[in-house]
Design a protein around this motif. Structure first.
Motif, PDB file in Angstrom:
ATOM      1  N   ASP A  62       0.844  -1.200   0.000  1.00 36.54           N
ATOM      2  CA  ASP A  62       0.000   0.000   0.000  1.00 36.54           C
ATOM      3  C   ASP A  62       0.877   1.246   0.000  1.00 36.54           C
ATOM      4  O   ASP A  62       1.923   1.278   0.658  1.00 36.54           O
ATOM      5  N   ARG A  63       0.430   2.296  -0.718  1.00 28.20           N
ATOM      6  CA  ARG A  63       1.211   3.527  -0.853  1.00 28.20           C
ATOM      7  C   ARG A  63       0.699   4.619   0.073  1.00 28.20           C
ATOM      8  O   ARG A  63      -0.506   4.804   0.249  1.00 28.20           O
ATOM      9  N   ASP A  64       1.654   5.357   0.631  1.00 31.82           N
ATOM     10  CA  ASP A  64       1.332   6.561   1.392  1.00 31.82           C
ATOM     11  C   ASP A  64       2.516   7.505   1.258  1.00 31.82           C
ATOM     12  O   ASP A  64       3.519   7.371   1.959  1.00 31.82           O
ATOM     13  N   LEU A  65       2.412   8.475   0.356  1.00 33.99           N
ATOM     14  CA  LEU A  65       3.512   9.408   0.127  1.00 33.99           C
ATOM     15  C   LEU A  65       3.808  10.255   1.347  1.00 33.99           C
ATOM     16  O   LEU A  65       4.916  10.756   1.511  1.00 33.99           O
ATOM     17  N   GLU A 325       8.445  -2.949 -13.716  1.00 36.52           N
ATOM     18  CA  GLU A 325       7.459  -2.324 -14.586  1.00 36.52           C
ATOM     19  C   GLU A 325       6.955  -1.009 -14.009  1.00 36.52           C
ATOM     20  O   GLU A 325       6.690  -0.057 -14.744  1.00 36.52           O
ATOM     21  N   ILE A 326       6.813  -0.949 -12.671  1.00 38.51           N
ATOM     22  CA  ILE A 326       6.293   0.271 -12.052  1.00 38.51           C
ATOM     23  C   ILE A 326       7.303   0.941 -11.128  1.00 38.51           C
ATOM     24  O   ILE A 326       7.188   2.134 -10.853  1.00 38.51           O
ATOM     25  N   THR A 327       8.279   0.204 -10.644  1.00 38.53           N
ATOM     26  CA  THR A 327       9.187   0.716  -9.623  1.00 38.53           C
ATOM     27  C   THR A 327      10.034   1.868 -10.150  1.00 38.53           C
ATOM     28  O   THR A 327      10.703   1.737 -11.173  1.00 38.53           O
ATOM     29  N   VAL A 351      12.453   0.194  -2.771  1.00 37.30           N
ATOM     30  CA  VAL A 351      11.467   1.223  -2.442  1.00 37.30           C
ATOM     31  C   VAL A 351      10.960   1.838  -3.743  1.00 37.30           C
ATOM     32  O   VAL A 351      11.715   2.037  -4.702  1.00 37.30           O
ATOM     33  N   HIS A 352       9.665   2.138  -3.762  1.00 31.71           N
ATOM     34  CA  HIS A 352       9.043   2.723  -4.952  1.00 31.71           C
ATOM     35  C   HIS A 352       8.572   4.154  -4.672  1.00 31.71           C
ATOM     36  O   HIS A 352       7.611   4.371  -3.930  1.00 31.71           O
ATOM     37  N   ASP A 353       9.316   5.116  -5.191  1.00 31.76           N
ATOM     38  CA  ASP A 353       8.902   6.517  -5.254  1.00 31.76           C
ATOM     39  C   ASP A 353       8.359   7.064  -3.932  1.00 31.76           C
ATOM     40  O   ASP A 353       7.274   7.657  -3.877  1.00 31.76           O
ATOM     41  N   ASP A 354       9.115   6.847  -2.859  1.00 30.95           N
ATOM     42  CA  ASP A 354       8.877   7.486  -1.554  1.00 30.95           C
ATOM     43  C   ASP A 354       7.617   7.040  -0.817  1.00 30.95           C
ATOM     44  O   ASP A 354       7.331   7.570   0.252  1.00 30.95           O
ATOM     45  N   GLY A 355       6.870   6.085  -1.386  1.00 33.63           N
ATOM     46  CA  GLY A 355       5.611   5.781  -0.714  1.00 33.63           C
ATOM     47  C   GLY A 355       5.303   4.326  -0.467  1.00 33.63           C
ATOM     48  O   GLY A 355       4.331   4.005   0.222  1.00 33.63           O
TER      49      GLY A 355
END
Length: 376
Positions: A62-65, A325-327, A351-355
């Motif tokens: 789950d993402r949470d910037l 593909e998304i990282t 880690v993917h884009d800080d979130g």
């Protein structure tokens, strides 16, 4: 008289025409050189992209910037736990996920400077059943017992200025060495003069006894002249068997990985910046203890073209490039070689884009780059 004037005018016009022709020719040459340079750079970038294996992630947490997730670590517990832990720099917490499918397990910590509290947790590592967290703004390394998250104390709080990364090796029963990068800056947040860069890495020994950590500062080091200068540091990896410390220098004019000895001496070896278009970041080790073979996996952090470079452990030769593909925009990474769940040969966790954190099967990486699946 008229003939002389006409001749003079002709000479002036001729010289003007000649100089204009030369000027236009020079400008065209400049444009040609510039175009060739741009084309060369584009071709180089295109060549790099062609060589990148793009792999599908096995899961995405789950993402949470708002948390500003920075670095992950893996823990395999004695009772079958497979945990993926990640530092939340802005959230001042440790987030725990199931390393099999990325599902949320728990969140630990709060803002503060007491035991069990954090102020901008950044670097993270697990060794045995101990979790170590580098807190940049509390300027310390805090230690916990897993899986209870019992605080065992901290070390380095009287020495560190702006710590980021950490790597740990075991020296005996509940005794360890720790290497912590310290990216201290000038008052206006610039890289200090080179003569002041002699404490870029702090070397500690520590032990756990009576449920408390006892740390001892061994030395601080970093070259202040020559190719071994550590300008901007964060990620670090100790490879004890190869007697190497891999230290990423993110400074824009460096963008390389410098190799020191565990005693703090620059070896003269450098993983070149030709492999890093942006910033070298997280470093992981795939190791085979029987013959010391394996790989170093390093991040080339970018919003546009995030990738992971793989180098032979023995020779440091470049052996391949991959990405997800998304990282993207990866800070820290972690790797496990343990077989569990759907990961027959372990997995790589960037880690993917800080979130959030993603997972890529090591089997997929090995197949794409023709690497070892395991050490058997």
């Amino acid at each position: 008289m008229k003939t002389q004037i006409s001749t003079s005018i002709f000479k002036v016009l001729f010289l003007f025409f000649l100089s204009s022709t030369i000027l236009i020719s020079c400008k065209n040459e400049e444009k040609k050189d510039s175009a060739e340079k741009i084309t060369s750079e584009e071709n180089s970038s295109s060549d790099n992209q062609k060589g990148k294996a793009v792999l599908k992630e096995a899961f995405h947490t789950d993402r949470d910037l708002g948390d500003n997730v920075d670095s992950p670590a893996i823990w395999h517990g004695k009772d079958g736990q497979n945990w993926l832990l990640a530092t939340a720099k802005e959230g001042n917490a440790i987030i725990v996920y199931n390393a099999e499918d990325g599902s949320f397990i728990e969140r630990f910590g709060e803002s503060g400077d007491g035991e069990g509290a954090f102020s901008r947790p950044n670097g993270i590592t697990v060794i045995d059943d101990f979790l170590l967290i580098v807190e940049r703004d509390n300027r310390r390394v805090q230690v916990f017992q897993l899986p209870s998250f019992q605080p065992l104390g901290f070390f380095g709080d009287e020495l560190l200025q702006k710590p980021y990364g950490i790597s740990v090796s075991k020296t005996g029963e509940n005794t360890f060495n720790a290497y912590v990068t310290d990216n201290y800056e000038t008052p206006d947040e610039q890289v200090p003069p080179v003569e002041e860069l002699g404490q870029r890495v702090h070397y500690f020994s520590f032990k756990i006894e009576n449920d408390k950590v006892v740390g001892e500062h061994k030395k601080a080091f970093g070259d202040t002249e020559g190719e071994g200068i550590l300008h901007k540091v964060e990620s670090i990896l100790i490879d004890e068997e190869m007697e190497r410390l891999l230290i990423a220098d993110e400074y824009s004019e460096q963008r390389n990985i410098k190799i020191y000895s565990p005693e703090g001496e620059f070896t003269g070896e450098i993983i070149s910046n030709k492999y890093f278009d942006s910033e070298p970041e997280g470093i992981a080790l795939f190791e085979c203890k029987a013959d010391t073979s394996g790989y170093y996996i390093t991040t080339d952090q970018s919003d546009d073209y995030n990738k992971f470079e793989v180098f032979d452990r023995k020779t440091l030769a470049h052996v391949g490039t991959f990405g997800g593909e998304i990282t993207t925009n990866t800070d820290g990474v972690a790797l496990t070689q343990k077989s569990y769940g759907d990961f027959e040969n372990g997995a790589f966790f960037p880690v993917h884009d800080d979130g959030s954190v993603t997972a890529i099967s090591w089997s997929d990486i090995a197949q794409a780059l023709e690497l070892k699946n395991n050490c058997e």
